[in-house]
Design a protein around this motif. Structure first.
Motif, PDB file in Angstrom:
ATOM      1  N   ALA A 190       0.807  -1.227   0.000  1.00  0.00           N
ATOM      2  CA  ALA A 190       0.000   0.000   0.000  1.00  0.00           C
ATOM      3  C   ALA A 190       0.840   1.278   0.000  1.00  0.00           C
ATOM      4  O   ALA A 190       0.513   2.242  -0.697  1.00  0.00           O
ATOM      5  CB  ALA A 190      -0.928  -0.005   1.208  1.00  0.00           C
ATOM      6  N   ARG A 235       1.949   3.127  -3.152  1.00  0.00           N
ATOM      7  CA  ARG A 235       0.819   3.760  -3.839  1.00  0.00           C
ATOM      8  C   ARG A 235       0.371   5.023  -3.098  1.00  0.00           C
ATOM      9  O   ARG A 235      -0.032   6.011  -3.726  1.00  0.00           O
ATOM     10  CB  ARG A 235      -0.327   2.756  -3.967  1.00  0.00           C
ATOM     11  CG  ARG A 235       0.059   1.587  -4.881  1.00  0.00           C
ATOM     12  CD  ARG A 235      -1.001   0.510  -4.910  1.00  0.00           C
ATOM     13  NE  ARG A 235      -2.210   0.961  -5.594  1.00  0.00           N
ATOM     14  CZ  ARG A 235      -3.345   0.261  -5.601  1.00  0.00           C
ATOM     15  NH1 ARG A 235      -3.418  -0.895  -4.966  1.00  0.00           N
ATOM     16  NH2 ARG A 235      -4.406   0.712  -6.244  1.00  0.00           N
ATOM     17  N   ASN A 239      -5.487   3.479   4.726  1.00  0.00           N
ATOM     18  CA  ASN A 239      -4.865   4.313   3.692  1.00  0.00           C
ATOM     19  C   ASN A 239      -5.628   5.624   3.612  1.00  0.00           C
ATOM     20  O   ASN A 239      -6.584   5.767   2.860  1.00  0.00           O
ATOM     21  CB  ASN A 239      -4.892   3.577   2.353  1.00  0.00           C
ATOM     22  CG  ASN A 239      -4.192   2.235   2.432  1.00  0.00           C
ATOM     23  OD1 ASN A 239      -3.031   2.160   2.821  1.00  0.00           O
ATOM     24  ND2 ASN A 239      -4.902   1.170   2.102  1.00  0.00           N
ATOM     25  N   LEU A 299      -6.650   3.943  -2.143  1.00  0.00           N
ATOM     26  CA  LEU A 299      -5.423   4.029  -2.930  1.00  0.00           C
ATOM     27  C   LEU A 299      -5.759   4.352  -4.376  1.00  0.00           C
ATOM     28  O   LEU A 299      -6.676   3.774  -4.954  1.00  0.00           O
ATOM     29  CB  LEU A 299      -4.661   2.707  -2.867  1.00  0.00           C
ATOM     30  CG  LEU A 299      -4.165   2.281  -1.480  1.00  0.00           C
ATOM     31  CD1 LEU A 299      -3.693   0.838  -1.499  1.00  0.00           C
ATOM     32  CD2 LEU A 299      -3.044   3.198  -1.013  1.00  0.00           C
TER      33      LEU A 299
END
Length: 204
Positions: free
Chosen positions: A80, A83, A167, A185
């Motif tokens: 993650a 990104r 995120n 993301l």
């Protein structure tokens, strides 16, 4: 207490000369305090100490005065975080250069044992995020947890070198108040960019 002219008296009451009521003086200190007030919602109320990628010790309040775009990552992440980093750079690319002076991108490590200032500095260079508008922070495990709670970021260690985590990119105004959050993301960051532009144009 103050009378007309420059005479002052330590207690309330009336002036022994002109008999007028004395007026309380406003001290310079009280003026300064009112200018420096921050709201209860501000992240600048957190008093934890952090180290930047340059090895300097700061508190979050030292970031006051600029719009902040903040995200929590860790440098050894292979899924993650790259990104999220790309999303941050994509957001930066959409901000006019004139607005960048009022803006700071802050990446906070959720793995403070591994992410030393030296490692964060190397990561910043590798990802072309070593300009003045980029700041990387290493805290203690407790300060990182406290900060994550404020941002509603959840993270959990799932192996010696891996974390699962939310995120979320958060935008704060110059007083440290949360204005906008972007979750996910590679999502459309139009609203995030608009929030940043409104805040930075307001400060210019």
């Amino acid at each position: 207490m103050k009378c007309e002219g420059e005479k002052t008296y330590p207690e309330a009451g009336s002036c022994p000369v002109c008999k007028m009521d004395l007026q309380p003086m406003e001290t310079e200190n009280s003026k300064e305090l009112s200018d420096q007030d921050i709201s209860e919602e501000s992240i600048f109320n957190l008093t934890s100490k952090w180290h930047t990628e340059e090895g300097n010790e700061i508190q979050l309040e030292d970031l006051k005065g600029k719009t902040l775009v903040m995200v929590m990552i860790y440098t050894s992440c292979k899924a993650a975080c790259p990104r999220l980093v790309a999303d941050m750079r994509n957001i930066e690319a959409q901000i006019p250069e004139a607005n960048l002076d009022d803006l700071r991108f802050v990446l906070v490590s959720i793995d403070p044992k591994i992410d030393t200032p030296e490692r964060l500095k190397a990561f910043a260079k590798e990802n072309m995020m070593d300009g003045e508008q980029w700041t990387f922070l290493q805290g203690t495990e407790s300060s990182v947890q406290e900060f994550a709670n404020v941002l509603a970021v959840k993270y959990k260690k799932i192996s010696p070198i891996d974390f699962s985590h939310s995120n979320i990119i958060s935008v704060f105004n110059s007083q440290g108040e949360l204005i906008h959050q972007q979750e996910g993301l590679g999502v459309d960051n139009k609203e995030t960019v608009e929030a940043i532009l409104q805040l930075t144009q307001g400060q210019s």
